[in-house]
Design a protein around this motif. Structure first.
Motif, short mmCIF file in Angstrom:
data_model
loop_
_atom_site.label_atom_id
_atom_site.label_comp_id
_atom_site.label_asym_id
_atom_site.label_seq_id
_atom_site.Cartn_x
_atom_site.Cartn_y
_atom_site.Cartn_z
N PRO A 39 0.82 -1.21 0.00
CA PRO A 39 0.00 0.00 0.00
C PRO A 39 0.86 1.27 0.00
N THR A 40 0.31 2.36 -0.55
CA THR A 40 1.05 3.62 -0.57
C THR A 40 1.03 4.23 0.84
N TYR A 41 -0.07 4.86 1.20
CA TYR A 41 -0.20 5.42 2.54
C TYR A 41 -1.08 4.49 3.36
N SER A 42 -0.77 4.40 4.67
CA SER A 42 -1.50 3.45 5.53
C SER A 42 -3.00 3.63 5.42
N GLY A 43 -3.44 4.89 5.34
CA GLY A 43 -4.88 5.11 5.39
C GLY A 43 -5.48 5.44 4.04
N CYS A 44 -4.73 5.16 2.98
CA CYS A 44 -5.24 5.56 1.67
C CYS A 44 -6.53 4.82 1.36
N PRO A 45 -7.64 5.57 1.16
CA PRO A 45 -8.93 4.92 0.94
C PRO A 45 -9.01 4.18 -0.38
N ARG A 70 -0.90 -8.59 1.12
CA ARG A 70 -0.47 -7.24 1.46
C ARG A 70 0.91 -7.32 2.10
N ILE A 72 3.78 -4.86 3.78
CA ILE A 72 4.07 -3.47 4.17
C ILE A 72 5.56 -3.20 4.28
N TRP A 76 6.45 1.23 0.85
CA TRP A 76 6.38 1.85 -0.48
C TRP A 76 7.13 3.19 -0.50
N PHE A 120 -0.23 19.30 2.11
CA PHE A 120 -1.16 18.22 1.81
C PHE A 120 -2.06 18.61 0.65
N GLY A 121 -2.55 17.63 -0.05
CA GLY A 121 -3.40 17.91 -1.21
C GLY A 121 -4.64 17.06 -1.26
N THR A 123 -5.27 14.12 -2.35
CA THR A 123 -5.15 12.73 -1.95
C THR A 123 -3.93 12.65 -1.02
N PRO A 124 -3.81 11.55 -0.24
CA PRO A 124 -2.69 11.48 0.73
C PRO A 124 -1.33 11.62 0.06
N ALA A 127 0.74 17.13 -2.59
CA ALA A 127 0.79 18.42 -1.91
C ALA A 127 0.37 19.48 -2.93
#
Lengths: 144, 250
Positions: A39-45, A70, A72, A76, A120-121, A123-124, A127
């Motif tokens: 996964p890219t970011y832990s919380g990426c929806p 998965r 980790i 990434w 920040f922008g 998406t996680p 920016a």
């Protein structure tokens, strides 16, 4: 791998999942195709949508047994973005990540006179920056 | 319960409770960029929660999931530091709380990268990238607001005075922490204090803010002995759906 290169990233559809560098491994274990995804970011929806899209694409190519793993570690990093992916991002108007921590140039007018609007922008992974020459705001793909 | 389980709960409850708190800003921040930044920070923290509580559930071995642990426990079962559950207050107070946590979080995760438990070091390797990014922003914002207008300076000083007594708890070990340290899972909490104090001093000096002299520390969150009254209220919001419709899913 080639089949997955046709699957667009759900949030930045201009690049594929392979371009994004999150597909770490594809291998046959007996009759089962095992795909390792980081996964890219832990919380990426987008993560669950990505898994769904991978499975869908492989099923369309007739693969019946699929296991998504998965992984980790190693985490990434934007170093895993493909050259093709970086070029596509820039063309699309998203400045690709740079080790220096900010965009190299405005993706629209190539100016180097830039300012950061927010770390920040939308998406996680992005920016917000602005070009002081053409005055257009643009997304920058964060370097991690 | 095992040291690893307790340890994962403490890490995961910190990120869960703080992540939920920060998400309360969604749609309310002073400007759009800050709103997005807060929501993104919350998202990272909730993502890390899935990793920590996922591991906790795995270690517990009762067939539970990260969601079960997040939504089906009551206040007394939570193991987050009190700092994480304190109300948002104004924007400055939220960012001060974030900074005080981020500085500790980065040091902790950095130490955890050499944990003897691979599942822990894997999570730390991933989470530290996000936490470092949070720290960069919260530190800059604290400095910007502290060394800003008379009004922003006063608010940041008030935020620091209010929050500082909740910092000490992050460094006080109990039996579970000692067991985790002994097993090589986690660092000795007290060993992180000097580095933290040095970083805090540098930031507060740049922000023109004064760190309170008194080292009194409110405790009880990480051990679960006594949370503040704020956690229960927060959980009624966070767990509302599961409380109203037990077992609901989609």
């Amino acid at each position: 791998m080639q089949w997955l290169d046709d699957v667009p990233d759900p949030e930045i559809p201009v690049i594929s999942l392979v371009d994004l560098g999150i597909i770490r491994h594809v291998e046959w274990v007996g009759e089962t195709l095992q795909v390792t995804v980081t996964p890219t970011y832990s919380g990426c929806p987008a993560t669950s949508v990505i898994n769904f899209e991978i499975e869908k694409a492989l099923r369309e190519h007739g693969v019946k047994n699929i296991i998504l793993k998965r992984q980790i570690s190693p985490p990434w990093t934007t170093d895993w973005l493909s050259q093709k992916g970086r070029a596509k991002l820039e063309e699309y108007g998203i400045a690709p990540p740079q080790p220096a921590g900010g965009p190299a140039q405005c993706p629209r007018c190539q100016s180097h006179d830039l300012e950061k609007l927010s770390q920040f922008g939308s998406t996680p992974c992005k920016a917000q920056w602005r070009c002081k020459s053409c005055l257009e705001p643009f997304d920058y793909f964060k370097c991690i | 319960m095992s040291a690893l389980f307790e340890f994962c709960l403490r890490m995961g409850d910190n990120t869960l409770v703080l992540g939920h708190r920060v998400s309360e800003w969604c749609g309310h921040a002073p400007v759009l960029e800050e709103d997005i930044a807060l929501a993104n920070t919350a998202l990272d923290l909730i993502g890390q929660t899935q990793l920590w509580l996922g591991l906790a559930a795995e270690v517990q071995g009762e067939g539970k999931s990260a969601d079960d642990l997040a939504f089906l426990r009551d206040a007394w079962d939570f193991r987050n530091a009190l700092l994480c559950e304190l109300p948002n207050g104004d924007f400055g107070q939220t960012l001060m709380r974030q900074y005080l946590f981020d500085e500790w979080h980065c040091m902790m995760l950095n130490a955890l990268r050499s944990s003897t438990e691979k599942r822990v070091s894997d999570i730390a390797d991933k989470a530290i990238k996000e936490a470092s990014y949070h720290l960069e922003r919260s530190r800059d914002t604290v400095i910007g607001l502290g060394d800003g207008t008379t009004e922003s300076h006063a608010r940041m000083q008030a935020a620091l005075d209010y929050l500082y007594p909740y910092v000490g708890e992050l460094f006080v070990a109990d039996g579970h922490d000692e067991a985790a340290t002994k097993a090589g899972i986690a660092p000795d909490l007290a060993s992180l204090r000097d580095g933290y104090d040095a970083a805090l001093s540098a930031t507060m000096a740049a922000a023109m803010l004064t760190i309170p002299d008194d080292k009194f520390a409110h405790k009880g969150g990480r051990t679960g002995r006594m949370h503040t009254e704020h956690l229960g209220h927060m959980l009624t919001q966070m767990q509302w759906l599961q409380r109203a419709y037990p077992g609901a899913s989609w």
